[in-house]
Design a protein around this motif. Structure first.
Motif, PDB file in Angstrom:
ATOM      1  N   GLN A   6      36.368 -22.561 -29.779  1.00 17.95           N
ATOM      2  CA  GLN A   6      36.214 -22.514 -28.328  1.00 17.95           C
ATOM      3  C   GLN A   6      37.551 -22.405 -27.611  1.00 17.95           C
ATOM      4  O   GLN A   6      37.677 -21.679 -26.623  1.00 17.95           O
ATOM      5  CB  GLN A   6      35.470 -23.761 -27.847  1.00 17.95           C
ATOM      6  CG  GLN A   6      35.103 -23.729 -26.361  1.00 17.95           C
ATOM      7  CD  GLN A   6      34.229 -24.888 -25.957  1.00 17.95           C
ATOM      8  OE1 GLN A   6      33.895 -25.725 -26.775  1.00 17.95           O
ATOM      9  NE2 GLN A   6      33.853 -24.927 -24.699  1.00 17.95           N
ATOM     10  N   SER A   9      38.817 -18.825 -28.100  1.00 19.01           N
ATOM     11  CA  SER A   9      38.028 -17.920 -27.262  1.00 19.01           C
ATOM     12  C   SER A   9      38.409 -18.052 -25.795  1.00 19.01           C
ATOM     13  O   SER A   9      38.514 -17.060 -25.068  1.00 19.01           O
ATOM     14  CB  SER A   9      36.538 -18.215 -27.448  1.00 19.01           C
ATOM     15  OG  SER A   9      35.745 -17.373 -26.633  1.00 19.01           O
ATOM     16  N   GLY A  10      38.630 -19.297 -25.350  1.00 16.97           N
ATOM     17  CA  GLY A  10      39.021 -19.515 -23.959  1.00 16.97           C
ATOM     18  C   GLY A  10      40.384 -18.919 -23.645  1.00 16.97           C
ATOM     19  O   GLY A  10      40.585 -18.335 -22.582  1.00 16.97           O
ATOM     20  N   SER A  13      40.012 -15.120 -23.476  1.00 21.24           N
ATOM     21  CA  SER A  13      39.362 -14.734 -22.216  1.00 21.24           C
ATOM     22  C   SER A  13      40.337 -14.829 -21.051  1.00 21.24           C
ATOM     23  O   SER A  13      40.353 -13.967 -20.167  1.00 21.24           O
ATOM     24  CB  SER A  13      38.140 -15.631 -21.965  1.00 21.24           C
ATOM     25  OG  SER A  13      37.159 -15.446 -22.955  1.00 21.24           O
ATOM     26  N   ASP A  16      42.671 -11.880 -21.308  1.00 22.43           N
ATOM     27  CA  ASP A  16      41.973 -10.666 -20.887  1.00 22.43           C
ATOM     28  C   ASP A  16      41.846 -10.608 -19.365  1.00 22.43           C
ATOM     29  O   ASP A  16      42.094  -9.570 -18.749  1.00 22.43           O
ATOM     30  CB  ASP A  16      40.589 -10.623 -21.528  1.00 22.43           C
ATOM     31  CG  ASP A  16      39.787  -9.412 -21.098  1.00 22.43           C
ATOM     32  OD1 ASP A  16      40.225  -8.280 -21.375  1.00 22.43           O
ATOM     33  OD2 ASP A  16      38.716  -9.590 -20.480  1.00 22.43           O
ATOM     34  N   ASN A  17      41.485 -11.727 -18.749  1.00 25.97           N
ATOM     35  CA  ASN A  17      41.352 -11.763 -17.288  1.00 25.97           C
ATOM     36  C   ASN A  17      42.694 -11.571 -16.601  1.00 25.97           C
ATOM     37  O   ASN A  17      42.786 -10.879 -15.576  1.00 25.97           O
ATOM     38  CB  ASN A  17      40.721 -13.085 -16.850  1.00 25.97           C
ATOM     39  CG  ASN A  17      39.265 -13.202 -17.263  1.00 25.97           C
ATOM     40  OD1 ASN A  17      38.563 -12.202 -17.369  1.00 25.97           O
ATOM     41  ND2 ASN A  17      38.800 -14.417 -17.492  1.00 25.97           N
ATOM     42  N   ARG A  76      40.122  -1.629 -21.038  1.00 29.60           N
ATOM     43  CA  ARG A  76      39.448  -2.919 -20.782  1.00 29.60           C
ATOM     44  C   ARG A  76      37.999  -2.723 -20.396  1.00 29.60           C
ATOM     45  O   ARG A  76      37.136  -3.536 -20.729  1.00 29.60           O
ATOM     46  CB  ARG A  76      40.193  -3.671 -19.674  1.00 29.60           C
ATOM     47  CG  ARG A  76      39.619  -5.061 -19.393  1.00 29.60           C
ATOM     48  CD  ARG A  76      40.471  -5.825 -18.404  1.00 29.60           C
ATOM     49  NE  ARG A  76      40.013  -7.190 -18.254  1.00 29.60           N
ATOM     50  CZ  ARG A  76      39.129  -7.584 -17.349  1.00 29.60           C
ATOM     51  NH1 ARG A  76      38.631  -6.695 -16.490  1.00 29.60           N
ATOM     52  NH2 ARG A  76      38.733  -8.845 -17.278  1.00 29.60           N
ATOM     53  N   GLN A 155      44.922  -4.711 -25.029  1.00 24.72           N
ATOM     54  CA  GLN A 155      43.480  -4.592 -24.857  1.00 24.72           C
ATOM     55  C   GLN A 155      42.786  -4.228 -26.173  1.00 24.72           C
ATOM     56  O   GLN A 155      41.712  -4.747 -26.491  1.00 24.72           O
ATOM     57  CB  GLN A 155      43.156  -3.552 -23.781  1.00 24.72           C
ATOM     58  CG  GLN A 155      43.545  -3.947 -22.372  1.00 24.72           C
ATOM     59  CD  GLN A 155      42.685  -5.092 -21.829  1.00 24.72           C
ATOM     60  OE1 GLN A 155      41.737  -5.520 -22.470  1.00 24.72           O
ATOM     61  NE2 GLN A 155      43.022  -5.563 -20.645  1.00 24.72           N
ATOM     62  N   LEU A 158      42.665  -7.266 -28.398  1.00 22.13           N
ATOM     63  CA  LEU A 158      41.591  -8.158 -27.957  1.00 22.13           C
ATOM     64  C   LEU A 158      40.229  -7.643 -28.417  1.00 22.13           C
ATOM     65  O   LEU A 158      39.340  -8.420 -28.770  1.00 22.13           O
ATOM     66  CB  LEU A 158      41.622  -8.297 -26.434  1.00 22.13           C
ATOM     67  CG  LEU A 158      42.802  -9.081 -25.850  1.00 22.13           C
ATOM     68  CD1 LEU A 158      42.792  -9.005 -24.327  1.00 22.13           C
ATOM     69  CD2 LEU A 158      42.742 -10.545 -26.299  1.00 22.13           C
ATOM     70  N   ARG A 162      37.606  -9.699 -30.728  1.00 20.46           N
ATOM     71  CA  ARG A 162      36.240  -9.953 -30.269  1.00 20.46           C
ATOM     72  C   ARG A 162      35.206  -9.494 -31.306  1.00 20.46           C
ATOM     73  O   ARG A 162      34.185 -10.155 -31.524  1.00 20.46           O
ATOM     74  CB  ARG A 162      35.996  -9.225 -28.934  1.00 20.46           C
ATOM     75  CG  ARG A 162      34.666  -9.584 -28.265  1.00 20.46           C
ATOM     76  CD  ARG A 162      34.607 -11.073 -27.966  1.00 20.46           C
ATOM     77  NE  ARG A 162      33.365 -11.470 -27.351  1.00 20.46           N
ATOM     78  CZ  ARG A 162      33.186 -11.605 -26.039  1.00 20.46           C
ATOM     79  NH1 ARG A 162      34.200 -11.370 -25.211  1.00 20.46           N
ATOM     80  NH2 ARG A 162      32.030 -11.994 -25.558  1.00 20.46           N
ATOM     81  N   TYR A 175      37.225  -6.270 -25.011  1.00 18.09           N
ATOM     82  CA  TYR A 175      36.966  -7.707 -25.133  1.00 18.09           C
ATOM     83  C   TYR A 175      35.788  -8.144 -24.280  1.00 18.09           C
ATOM     84  O   TYR A 175      35.035  -9.041 -24.653  1.00 18.09           O
ATOM     85  CB  TYR A 175      38.209  -8.510 -24.741  1.00 18.09           C
ATOM     86  CG  TYR A 175      38.068  -9.983 -25.054  1.00 18.09           C
ATOM     87  CD1 TYR A 175      38.329 -10.466 -26.334  1.00 18.09           C
ATOM     88  CD2 TYR A 175      37.650 -10.887 -24.083  1.00 18.09           C
ATOM     89  CE1 TYR A 175      38.180 -11.803 -26.638  1.00 18.09           C
ATOM     90  CE2 TYR A 175      37.497 -12.239 -24.382  1.00 18.09           C
ATOM     91  CZ  TYR A 175      37.762 -12.686 -25.649  1.00 18.09           C
ATOM     92  OH  TYR A 175      37.595 -14.016 -25.946  1.00 18.09           O
ATOM     93  N   SER A 176      35.604  -7.510 -23.125  1.00 20.35           N
ATOM     94  CA  SER A 176      34.561  -7.944 -22.199  1.00 20.35           C
ATOM     95  C   SER A 176      33.424  -6.946 -22.022  1.00 20.35           C
ATOM     96  O   SER A 176      32.450  -7.244 -21.338  1.00 20.35           O
ATOM     97  CB  SER A 176      35.188  -8.224 -20.822  1.00 20.35           C
ATOM     98  OG  SER A 176      35.881  -7.089 -20.337  1.00 20.35           O
TER      99      SER A 176
END
Length: 212
Positions: A6, A9-10, A13, A16-17, A76, A155, A158, A162, A175-176
């Protein structure tokens, strides 16, 4: 491979953001500045019979910036054009493996290009040249190319991380962004065409393909 921890992953994220915000902010303001100066130059030329002398040089710089920062932003969003005729025939797990290979190779290419670009920027900076109109160091005009390659490479890395989670059946184009088809009929054909060609297509919003 099970899901990522976790905390990892956080952190991914958050990275990525953060990269996404940098790209979106840079692209948005660059386009606004480019449009504003272009309009101002047109008004000055036709109303006051005088143009802004550095507009052409500034426009070229901003176009380079938008192009190469846009490279990472499109990555992305998972919007790069891809040839998927063979890829679409693979089972979901194989698609994840192929996506990992593609993203890994592409990330390596992006970082290699960034390395060569860094060397070129350093050589240009050592010469001390400036641009004709703005009189800014010439090497600054090449920095967006360097940053664009680096952000795009990040990117793709990532994307690799993922897709390493094989407990998740979905395939991620970034990633997203889940790798899916926006056309429901096309998605339905790829999912069910071989099993039941007479089945009606689904209705509603975009339906993920088998790879999702």
């Amino acid at each position: 491979m099970s899901g990522l921890p976790q905390d990892v992953s956080g952190a991914l994220s958050a990275l990525d953001n953060a990269v996404g915000r940098i790209e979106a902010w840079t692209l948005g303001w660059s386009i606004l500045v480019l449009a504003s100066f272009t309009v101002a130059n047109v008004i000055g030329r036709f109303v006051f019979d005088a143009s802004i002398h550095f507009i052409e040089e500034l426009s070229e710089f901003l176009m380079v910036l938008v192009t190469f920062f846009g490279l990472g932003y499109v990555t992305r969003k998972g919007r790069h054009i891809r040839m998927t005729a063979l890829y679409d025939q693979l089972p979901p797990r194989a698609k994840k493996v192929v996506m990992i290979v593609i993203a890994t190779v592409t990330a390596a290419v992006m970082f290699t290009l960034a390395w060569y670009c860094l060397e070129y920027v350093q050589r240009t900076a050592a010469r001390g040249k400036v641009t004709p109109a703005l009189q800014v160091p010439l090497y600054l005009t090449y920095l967006p190319v360097l940053f664009g390659f680096v952000l795009s490479g990040v990117q793709y890395l990532l994307t690799v991380l993922r897709n390493l989670d094989f407990s998740d059946p979905r395939v991620f184009a970034s990633y997203s962004a889940v790798d899916e088809y926006e056309d429901p009929e096309l998605a339905h054909a790829l999912q069910h065409g071989r099993q039941d060609p007479t089945a009606p297509p689904p209705s509603g919003p975009s339906v993920p393909s088998v790879q999702s």
